[in-house]
Enzyme design. Structure first.
Site, PDB file in Angstrom:
ATOM      1  N   GLY A  20     -61.347 139.992 -21.492  1.00  0.00           N
ATOM      2  CA  GLY A  20     -60.653 139.397 -20.046  1.00  0.00           C
ATOM      3  C   GLY A  20     -61.406 140.617 -19.327  1.00  0.00           C
ATOM      4  O   GLY A  20     -62.668 141.286 -19.778  1.00  0.00           O
ATOM      5  N   ASP A  42     -64.373 129.849 -21.373  1.00  0.00           N
ATOM      6  CA  ASP A  42     -65.086 128.717 -21.335  1.00  0.00           C
ATOM      7  C   ASP A  42     -66.159 129.031 -21.098  1.00  0.00           C
ATOM      8  O   ASP A  42     -67.745 128.312 -21.802  1.00  0.00           O
ATOM      9  CB  ASP A  42     -64.148 127.279 -20.573  1.00  0.00           C
ATOM     10  CG  ASP A  42     -63.038 127.172 -20.961  1.00  0.00           C
ATOM     11  OD1 ASP A  42     -62.595 127.788 -21.857  1.00  0.00           O
ATOM     12  OD2 ASP A  42     -62.456 126.554 -20.247  1.00  0.00           O
TER      13      ASP A  42
HETATM   14  N1  LIG Z   1     -60.969 140.271 -14.004  1.00  0.00           N
HETATM   15  C1  LIG Z   1     -62.103 139.970 -14.588  1.00  0.00           C
HETATM   16  N2  LIG Z   1     -62.799 140.724 -13.773  1.00  0.00           N
HETATM   17  C2  LIG Z   1     -64.245 140.593 -14.816  1.00  0.00           C
HETATM   18  N3  LIG Z   1     -64.947 140.323 -15.797  1.00  0.00           N
HETATM   19  C3  LIG Z   1     -63.764 138.944 -16.353  1.00  0.00           C
HETATM   20  C4  LIG Z   1     -62.693 139.326 -16.013  1.00  0.00           C
HETATM   21  N4  LIG Z   1     -62.021 138.454 -16.752  1.00  0.00           N
HETATM   22  C5  LIG Z   1     -62.888 138.118 -17.186  1.00  0.00           C
HETATM   23  N5  LIG Z   1     -64.342 138.581 -17.133  1.00  0.00           N
HETATM   24  C6  LIG Z   1     -64.945 138.128 -18.255  1.00  0.00           C
HETATM   25  O1  LIG Z   1     -65.269 136.939 -18.566  1.00  0.00           O
HETATM   26  C7  LIG Z   1     -65.163 136.895 -20.109  1.00  0.00           C
HETATM   27  C8  LIG Z   1     -64.024 136.069 -20.613  1.00  0.00           C
HETATM   28  O2  LIG Z   1     -62.686 136.222 -20.174  1.00  0.00           O
HETATM   29  P1  LIG Z   1     -61.337 136.189 -21.181  1.00  0.00           P
HETATM   30  O3  LIG Z   1     -61.946 137.095 -22.034  1.00  0.00           O
HETATM   31  O4  LIG Z   1     -60.292 136.031 -20.207  1.00  0.00           O
HETATM   32  O5  LIG Z   1     -61.591 135.178 -21.819  1.00  0.00           O
HETATM   33  P2  LIG Z   1     -59.708 134.082 -22.279  1.00  0.00           P
HETATM   34  O6  LIG Z   1     -59.601 134.640 -23.068  1.00  0.00           O
HETATM   35  O7  LIG Z   1     -60.647 132.833 -23.533  1.00  0.00           O
HETATM   36  O8  LIG Z   1     -59.669 133.119 -21.179  1.00  0.00           O
HETATM   37  P3  LIG Z   1     -59.831 132.004 -21.275  1.00  0.00           P
HETATM   38  O9  LIG Z   1     -59.859 130.962 -22.453  1.00  0.00           O
HETATM   39  O10 LIG Z   1     -58.156 131.611 -20.692  1.00  0.00           O
HETATM   40  O11 LIG Z   1     -60.810 130.598 -20.448  1.00  0.00           O
HETATM   41  C9  LIG Z   1     -64.875 138.029 -20.295  1.00  0.00           C
HETATM   42  O12 LIG Z   1     -65.775 138.515 -21.710  1.00  0.00           O
HETATM   43  C10 LIG Z   1     -65.431 138.749 -18.737  1.00  0.00           C
HETATM   44  O13 LIG Z   1     -66.683 139.385 -19.477  1.00  0.00           O
HETATM   45 MG   LIG Z   2     -60.226 131.719 -24.467  1.00  0.00          MG
END
Ligand SMILES: Nc1ncnc2c1ncn2[C@@H]1O[C@H](COP(=O)(O)OP(=O)(O)OP(=O)(O)O)[C@@H](O)[C@H]1O
Ligand SMILES: [Mg+2]
Length: 328
Positions: free
Chosen positions: A240, A270
Site C-alpha cells: 500500500g 491491479d
Molecule cells: N496510498 C498510497 N500511496 C502511494 N502509493 C500507494 C498507495 N496505495 C497503493 N500504492 C501503490 O500501489 C501499489 C499496490 O497497492 P496495494 O499494496 O494497496 O495493492 P493491493 O492490496 O493488491 O490492492 P488491490 O488488490 O485492492 O488493488 C503499492 O505497492 C504502492 O506502490
Molecule cells: Mg490485490
C-alpha cells in the site's frame, strides 16, 4: 466473440476473469451510515481484477486478451471497453448479470467503503463446464501468449483448484503465469508453480499463517516461497502506501511509493500487476521492473477506473521511483 486479431496484434498477454464485476462508485461528502445521504456523483466502471489488468496493459500498448465469463444482461459495458481499448474478447457468456460492486467514496474523509457482491453461484457441473471452456480458449491463445494473469477471487461454487489447473495447463503450453489472489485459491495454485506472485502484505501473512510486521519478516517470508518447490521466480509483495518489495532468489528490493494526489486506491494492485507483466515483456532488470510497476500503480491512484495516462508519462514517472536494496 470478436473476430481474431491479425498475427501482428496477436495478444501477448491474456488475463482470466473468472469473477468479473462492474464497479459503481458513488461520491458522498461526509458519509453518515444509517442516515439519508445526498450523493454527489455516480460513475460505473467496468472492473474486476482481470479486466483492470487488461485495461492498464492495453493503455500501455500491450496487445492483450481477456478470457473468462460475462453475464449476458450487462455485457455491453464490457464489450464497449474491450472495443475502445482493442482488447480481444474471449469470454464465455452466461445467463444473468455480471455482479456489481459498490464503492462509497467519501470526499471529506478520503475513505472508500466497499460493498462487494460474491458473484454468481455455480453448481459443480456448471463450474466444471465453464472451466473446461476457458481452458480450451486459453490453449488456443497459448501459441502467441507469453503471460497469463490470474487475478482476483473465484466465484462461489468454482473449485478452489481452478487457478492451479489453469497454471498447470498454460505453463505446460509454454506461457508464464502471474498469480494475484488470496486464501485457499492462492495456496492451491502455488503447488502448480506459477512463475510470479503478487500478494499484498495481508495475503502473504495469511498464506504463511503468521504476522509479517516488518520489512525483514516480509523479505524472509518471500525468500521462503522462492526456495520452496515448486518455487516462483519472482515474488512481489505490495505494501500500500509503503510501496512494494520485489524479490528473486538473488535480490531483494524495496520500491518506495511515489507521492501523488490520491483520488482512489481501488485497483492500485491491479495496475501493479499490469506493470509487472509489461516489465517482463520488455525483459527489464528487477530494479527497472520495480520502478515501472510502481509507476503503473501511482498513475492509477490519481484517477477513477482502470485507466493509465500515455506510456511516455508512465515511463517518465518510473524514472522517479526510488528503489533500495533490503537486507533480511
Ligand atoms: N496510498 C498510497 N500511496 C502511494 N502509493 C500507494 C498507495 N496505495 C497503493 N500504492 C501503490 O500501489 C501499489 C499496490 O497497492 P496495494 O499494496 O494497496 O495493492 P493491493 O492490496 O493488491 O490492492 P488491490 O488488490 O485492492 O488493488 C503499492 O505497492 C504502492 O506502490
Ligand atoms: Mg490485490
Amino acid at each position: 466473440m470478436n473476430a481474431p486479431n491479425p498475427i501482428v496484434n496477436a495478444p501477448r498477454v491474456v488475463t482470466v476473469a473468472l469473477n468479473p464485476a462492474l464497479d459503481q462508485t458513488i461520491e458522498v461528502a461526509g458519509l453518515q451510515p444509517g442516515a439519508v445521504n445526498r450523493a454527489l456523483r455516480m460513475q460505473i466502471d467496468v472492473g474486476g481484477k482481470a479486466v483492470n489488468v487488461a485495461s492498464c496493459l492495453s493503455d500501455f500498448g500491450v496487445p492483450v486478451a481477456v478470457a473468462g465469463q460475462l453475464g449476458r444482461d450487462n455485457a455491453v459495458l464490457f464489450e464497449e471497453l474491450f472495443q475502445r481499448k482493442n482488447i480481444a474478447n474471449h469470454c464465455c457468456y452466461l445467463d444473468g448479470l455480471t455482479r456489481i460492486n459498490t464503492k462509497l467514496a467519501d470526499t471529506v474523509s478520503g475513505e472508500t467503503t466497499d460493498l462487494n457482491m460474491p458473484g454468481t453461484e455455480f453448481s459443480p457441473e456448471a463450474a466444471a463446464d465453464l472451466l473446461n471452456q476457458i481452458l480450451e480458449r486459453l490453449e488456443r491463445l497459448a501459441e502467441h501468449v507469453e503471460w497469463v494473469v490470474l487475478s482476483g477471487s473465484l466465484p462461489p461454487g468454482m473449485p478452489v483448484n481452478a487457478y492451479a489447473a489453469i497454471t498447470e495447463r498454460m505453463q505446460a503450453a509454454g506461457a508464464s503465469v502471474l498469480l494475484d489472489t488470496s486464501g485457499a485459491p492462492l495456496k492451491a495454485a502455488l503447488a502448480s508453480g506459477p512463475r510470479m506472485i503478487k500478494p499484498n502484505r495481508h495475503e502473504l501473512a495469511e498464506l504463511l499463517g503468521r504476522p509479517l510486521d516488518s520489512l525483514a519478516l516480509l523479505v524472509a517470508a518471500g525468500r521462503e516461497l522462492l526456495h520452496s518447490s515448486p518455487a516462483p521466480a519472482w515474488v512481489v509483495v505490495s505494501l500500500g502506501s509503503e510501496g512494494a518489495l520485489f524479490l528473486t532468489r538473488e535480490q531483494a528490493l524495496h520500491a518506495h511509493p511515489l507521492k501523488v494526489a490520491v483520488i482512489s486506491t481501488v485497483g492500485a494492485g491491479d495496475a501493479m500487476v499490469a506493470g509487472l507483466v509489461a516489465a517482463r515483456l520488455e525483459d527489464l532488470s528487477l530494479a527497472e521492473t520495480a520502478q515501472l510497476a510502481t509507476a503503473f500503480s501511482a498513475t492509477k491512484l490519481t484517477r477513477l477506473g482502470p485507466h493509465l495516462p500515455c506510456p511516455a508519462e508512465v515511463r517518465a514517472l518510473a524514472e522517479q521511483v526510488v528503489v533500495t536494496p533490503v537486507d533480511a
